[in-house]
Motif scaffolding. Structure first.
Motif, PDB file in Angstrom:
ATOM      1  N   MET A  93      34.091 -33.115 137.035  1.00  0.00           N
ATOM      2  CA  MET A  93      32.980 -32.196 137.305  1.00  0.00           C
ATOM      3  C   MET A  93      31.644 -32.880 137.051  1.00  0.00           C
ATOM      4  O   MET A  93      30.707 -32.731 137.847  1.00  0.00           O
ATOM      5  N   MET A  94      31.531 -33.653 135.985  1.00  0.00           N
ATOM      6  CA  MET A  94      30.277 -34.336 135.683  1.00  0.00           C
ATOM      7  C   MET A  94      29.921 -35.331 136.787  1.00  0.00           C
ATOM      8  O   MET A  94      28.757 -35.397 137.211  1.00  0.00           O
ATOM      9  N   PRO A 131      39.517 -27.633 141.018  1.00  0.00           N
ATOM     10  CA  PRO A 131      38.345 -27.639 140.124  1.00  0.00           C
ATOM     11  C   PRO A 131      37.723 -26.245 139.949  1.00  0.00           C
ATOM     12  O   PRO A 131      36.626 -25.963 140.431  1.00  0.00           O
ATOM     13  N   MET A 132      38.420 -25.370 139.239  1.00  0.00           N
ATOM     14  CA  MET A 132      37.996 -23.975 139.092  1.00  0.00           C
ATOM     15  C   MET A 132      36.592 -23.829 138.509  1.00  0.00           C
ATOM     16  O   MET A 132      35.804 -23.033 138.992  1.00  0.00           O
ATOM     17  N   GLU A 168      32.297 -22.295 140.156  1.00  0.00           N
ATOM     18  CA  GLU A 168      31.246 -21.449 139.580  1.00  0.00           C
ATOM     19  C   GLU A 168      29.892 -22.156 139.657  1.00  0.00           C
ATOM     20  O   GLU A 168      28.880 -21.535 139.996  1.00  0.00           O
ATOM     21  N   GLN A 169      29.881 -23.440 139.329  1.00  0.00           N
ATOM     22  CA  GLN A 169      28.643 -24.219 139.387  1.00  0.00           C
ATOM     23  C   GLN A 169      28.112 -24.324 140.809  1.00  0.00           C
ATOM     24  O   GLN A 169      26.914 -24.193 141.047  1.00  0.00           O
ATOM     25  N   LEU A 170      29.019 -24.565 141.755  1.00  0.00           N
ATOM     26  CA  LEU A 170      28.600 -24.687 143.159  1.00  0.00           C
ATOM     27  C   LEU A 170      27.998 -23.388 143.659  1.00  0.00           C
ATOM     28  O   LEU A 170      26.996 -23.397 144.383  1.00  0.00           O
ATOM     29  N   ARG A 217      41.326 -31.606 147.849  1.00  0.00           N
ATOM     30  CA  ARG A 217      40.188 -32.174 148.570  1.00  0.00           C
ATOM     31  C   ARG A 217      39.189 -31.036 148.746  1.00  0.00           C
ATOM     32  O   ARG A 217      39.525 -29.987 149.299  1.00  0.00           O
ATOM     33  N   VAL A 218      37.967 -31.257 148.264  1.00  0.00           N
ATOM     34  CA  VAL A 218      36.924 -30.237 148.358  1.00  0.00           C
ATOM     35  C   VAL A 218      35.765 -30.824 149.154  1.00  0.00           C
ATOM     36  O   VAL A 218      35.230 -31.872 148.790  1.00  0.00           O
ATOM     37  N   THR A 219      35.409 -30.154 150.230  1.00  0.00           N
ATOM     38  CA  THR A 219      34.270 -30.552 151.051  1.00  0.00           C
ATOM     39  C   THR A 219      33.086 -29.664 150.660  1.00  0.00           C
ATOM     40  O   THR A 219      33.184 -28.437 150.746  1.00  0.00           O
TER      41      THR A 219
END
Length: 71
Positions: free
Chosen positions: A14-15, A38-39, A43-45, A63-65
């Motif tokens: 995440m960092m 990445p739960m 929230e941050q996004l 995989r996160v776009t």
């Protein structure tokens, strides 16, 4: 841009992702690959105003776009 976070222990993925998002310009997309879903990142996004699409891969990774919302 692709950021491979596999093999890293939380909170490193995440960092690294949040740091790379600071470099993201309008119209650019960041693709991250994580061992886990990445739960906490989602929230941050949401708070930061990013759009994202998550796909689980055959090997169990995610995989996160990620892209900026228009405007």
């Amino acid at each position: 841009m692709i950021l491979d976070n596999r093999g890293l222990e939380p909170p490193q993925p995440m960092m690294r992702t949040l740091a790379k998002l600071e470099e993201l310009e309008a119209g650019q997309t960041l693709i991250i690959i994580n061992d886990r879903r990445p739960m906490f990142l989602f929230e941050q996004l949401d708070e930061l105003g990013f759009l994202y699409l998550t796909e689980q891969q055959e090997d169990g990774s995610y995989r996160v776009t990620i892209s900026r919302k228009a405007g």
